[in-house]
Design an enzyme around this catalytic site. Structure first.
Site, PDB file in Angstrom:
ATOM      1  N   HIS A  37       5.343  -3.114 -13.422  1.00  0.00           N
ATOM      2  CA  HIS A  37       4.651  -4.380 -13.719  1.00  0.00           C
ATOM      3  C   HIS A  37       5.505  -5.566 -13.247  1.00  0.00           C
ATOM      4  O   HIS A  37       4.999  -6.512 -12.645  1.00  0.00           O
ATOM      5  CB  HIS A  37       4.466  -4.558 -15.229  1.00  0.00           C
ATOM      6  CG  HIS A  37       3.559  -3.566 -15.881  1.00  0.00           C
ATOM      7  ND1 HIS A  37       4.016  -2.593 -16.728  1.00  0.00           N
ATOM      8  CD2 HIS A  37       2.213  -3.410 -15.824  1.00  0.00           C
ATOM      9  CE1 HIS A  37       2.997  -1.886 -17.184  1.00  0.00           C
ATOM     10  NE2 HIS A  37       1.885  -2.342 -16.640  1.00  0.00           N
ATOM     11  N   GLY A 147      -0.942  -2.216  -8.547  1.00  0.00           N
ATOM     12  CA  GLY A 147      -0.026  -1.172  -8.080  1.00  0.00           C
ATOM     13  C   GLY A 147      -0.772  -0.067  -7.344  1.00  0.00           C
ATOM     14  O   GLY A 147      -1.926   0.234  -7.664  1.00  0.00           O
ATOM     15  N   LYS A 149       0.000   3.037  -7.483  1.00  0.00           N
ATOM     16  CA  LYS A 149      -0.033   4.299  -8.242  1.00  0.00           C
ATOM     17  C   LYS A 149      -1.478   4.633  -8.594  1.00  0.00           C
ATOM     18  O   LYS A 149      -1.888   5.774  -8.535  1.00  0.00           O
ATOM     19  CB  LYS A 149       0.810   4.199  -9.509  1.00  0.00           C
ATOM     20  CG  LYS A 149       0.777   5.496 -10.309  1.00  0.00           C
ATOM     21  CD  LYS A 149       1.810   5.499 -11.392  1.00  0.00           C
ATOM     22  CE  LYS A 149       1.389   4.682 -12.582  1.00  0.00           C
ATOM     23  NZ  LYS A 149       0.313   5.320 -13.372  1.00  0.00           N
ATOM     24  N   MET A 184       6.616   5.167 -12.411  1.00  0.00           N
ATOM     25  CA  MET A 184       6.686   4.432 -13.686  1.00  0.00           C
ATOM     26  C   MET A 184       5.296   4.265 -14.259  1.00  0.00           C
ATOM     27  O   MET A 184       4.335   3.997 -13.528  1.00  0.00           O
ATOM     28  CB  MET A 184       7.324   3.072 -13.465  1.00  0.00           C
ATOM     29  CG  MET A 184       8.784   3.207 -13.167  1.00  0.00           C
ATOM     30  SD  MET A 184       9.580   1.613 -13.105  1.00  0.00           S
ATOM     31  CE  MET A 184      11.193   2.118 -12.530  1.00  0.00           C
TER      32      MET A 184
END
Ligand code: PAF
Length: 281
Positions: A37, A147, A149, A184
């Site tokens: 973040h 992000g 991810k 993460m």
């Protein structure tokens, strides 16, 4: 850093930025910040005049049997971290204001939402598209940062913004990883010590498959099977939700793994459902 609770106040801030010619970048989050973040916020800070971060755990993207109530929260710590980075506005909308009684307008990108995470979480992306659309309408940033991810989420948001003509740039930033490669995630906090020691295999397996692709194995089904075997062997006790090689734009299965595809996985380890992906080209 200004704390903003009301939608109308947030809208006024966004509008004043537009009128004043200030570039406002937006980072939507569900809080419990980690370096992933924070790297999005830092990047936003470097590329805009002002940064808005929203913190809202959106009930519409959780199924009744999921972890909405136990989703990790630490608002005081989040505020301190955001303040240290120089975030200008932190927006904490309430469910009462975002989804008032009778709320019944939903944004869906059904084609891209059906596969990967959408298979085991059928309403999830409807909830994500709706809240992101609402937040973009409230904040009216020139750019919003996400992000990679959540690569499927990113693709869905890009398509929604394009097809609904929402005037915002969508910026996808690389996944931040722990030293051992684990992506993460706020949900990593659910892992026991033993599970945490096994979790890096999720990414290590993806790296091995990428090397296979680079050495010439481009058969998607064979590669998926190889990763399945790797996980069964190296992450005992885990449950594979999916392992898929998909086209980087359509999320359909490509004939060959390679340049324009990525491999995406979701693995349950104890209470945590962990996702990750790797570009194969
Ligand atoms: O990626 C997330 O944290 C959430 O899905 C988002 C984009 C903040 C919407 O609730």
């Amino acid at each position: 850093m200004k704390l903003v609770n009301s939608i109308s106040e947030m809208q006024n801030i966004g509008l004043s930025a537009i009128v004043g010619g200030q570039k406002l970048a937006f980072v939507p989050t569900m809080g419990f910040f980690h370096d992933g973040h924070l790297s999005l916020m830092r990047w936003a800070k470097e590329h805009a005049d002002e940064v808005v971060v929203s913190l809202y755990v959106n009930p519409a993207q959780f199924a009744p049997n999921e972890d909405l109530d136990s989703y990790p929260r630490d608002i005081e710590r989040d505020m301190e971290l955001a303040r240290d980075i120089g975030v200008d506005h932190m927006f904490f909308p309430s469910t009462r204001d975002l989804y008032p009684a009778g709320f019944d307008t939903w944004v869906e990108v059904p084609g891209l939402s059906r596969t990967l995470c959408g298979r085991s979480r059928p309403q999830h992306f409807r909830g994500v598209s709706t809240i992101v659309c609402k937040l973009l309408n409230i904040v009216r940033p020139f750019m919003a940062v996400f992000g990679q991810k959540d690569r499927q989420q990113l693709l869905i948001i890009e398509k929604m913004v394009k097809e609904l003509n929402i005037p915002v740039l969508i910026e996808g930033r690389p996944t931040c990883r722990e030293a051992d490669g684990l992506a993460m995630s706020s949900r990593n906090s659910y892992l026991s010590t033993e599970q945490r020691n096994l979790a890096p295999h999720i990414y290590q397996g993806l790296r091995i498959i990428k090397d296979e692709v680079l050495s010439g194995n481009t058969n998607p089904l064979k590669l998926e099977q190889n990763l399945k075997e790797y996980y069964l062997h190296n992450i005992p006790g885990s449950e594979i939700d999916y392992i898929k090689i998909v086209d980087a734009n359509t999320l359909e299965q490509p004939d060959l793994a390679g340049k324009n595809s990525f491999m995406a996985v979701a693995v349950r380890l104890g209470r945590a459902r962990l996702i990750d992906n790797i570009v194969l080209g």
